[in-house]
Design an enzyme around this catalytic site. Structure first.
Site, PDB file in Angstrom:
ATOM      1  N   ASN A 186       0.366  -4.989   3.810  1.00 45.35           N
ATOM      2  CA  ASN A 186      -0.765  -5.760   4.336  1.00 45.35           C
ATOM      3  C   ASN A 186      -1.591  -6.429   3.238  1.00 45.35           C
ATOM      4  OD1 ASN A 186      -0.117  -4.937   7.030  1.00 45.35           O
ATOM      5  ND2 ASN A 186      -1.100  -2.961   6.577  1.00 45.35           N
ATOM      6  N   ARG A 187      -0.962  -6.659   2.103  1.00 45.70           N
ATOM      7  CA  ARG A 187      -1.610  -7.301   0.956  1.00 45.70           C
ATOM      8  C   ARG A 187      -2.791  -6.494   0.416  1.00 45.70           C
ATOM      9  NH1 ARG A 187       2.619  -9.243   1.425  1.00 45.70           N
ATOM     10  NH2 ARG A 187       3.224 -11.428   1.292  1.00 45.70           N
TER      11      ARG A 187
END
Length: 209
Positions: A186-187
């Site tokens: 999810n970065r």
């Protein structure tokens, strides 16, 4: 073009006491387990006196607690930049592992004895190449470069010692900060940065991704 990175991350408790120790851990994994092609390849970014940046890929040749060492022609653009502005950034882009290391520090020339000792370990052809190429200067053609190399090969055949070029040598980058970046899902990546203290020690900071 997106890829989900690994779930496991990097915590403060995972880190070694010094950034060089931590770099050595990751470097061994990149070379021995991930089998990355040239894990010692790094992007060296410099800037001239006017602040105009330039970057290129260079091979790291040595590292220890004193810094990170690479070699070049002292007439090259990177060396001219460093003569005017010694601040430099090194980036190790280990993409298959979703990792990168960023070293920021000051570059200083290595001593001639250290340079000569390394030069003797280079393959014969690479020793000749250090003489044949006036790095970063304009040349008329590839044939001109090949002719220069051929003349040197005739002068110093295989087995004969090649003198160390006076215009060639090393730079040691003394780190002021070293960031270890681990890609996460999810970065929400982990970014832990060692920062040098005035007492010679290191403090660790966590950066938002």
């Amino acid at each position: 073009m997106r890829k989900h990175y690994r779930a496991e991350g990097l915590t403060e408790a995972d880190l070694a006491a010094t950034p060089v120790e931590q770099f050595a851990r990751w470097f061994r994994l990149a070379a021995a387990e991930a089998h990355l092609f040239e894990p010692n390849a790094m992007v060296v970014s410099t800037a001239d006196a006017e602040g105009r940046p330039s970057s290129r890929t260079v091979l790291l040749k040595h590292f220890d607690e004193q810094g990170f060492v690479f070699y070049t022609n002292y007439g090259s653009r990177k060396a001219r930049d460093l003569a005017e502005n010694p601040y430099v950034s090194l980036l190790f882009p280990w993409h298959p592992m979703a990792r990168q290391v960023i070293v920021q520090g000051v570059a200083r020339r290595t001593g001639r004895d250290e340079t000569a000792a390394y030069f003797r370990t280079r393959p014969h052809g690479s020793q000749l190449g250090a003489w044949a190429s006036a790095q970063s200067t304009l040349i008329a053609s590839r044939a001109e470069l090949d002719a220069s190399y051929a003349a040197l090969a005739a002068r110093y055949p295989e087995g004969e010692q090649v003198p160390v070029p006076p215009h060639w040598g090393g730079f040691r980058v003394v780190p002021e900060s070293v960031e270890f970046w681990q890609g996460r899902e999810n970065r929400l990546h982990d970014r832990l940065r060692y920062v040098a203290g005035p007492d010679g020690g290191w403090r660790v900071e966590r950066l938002s991704p």
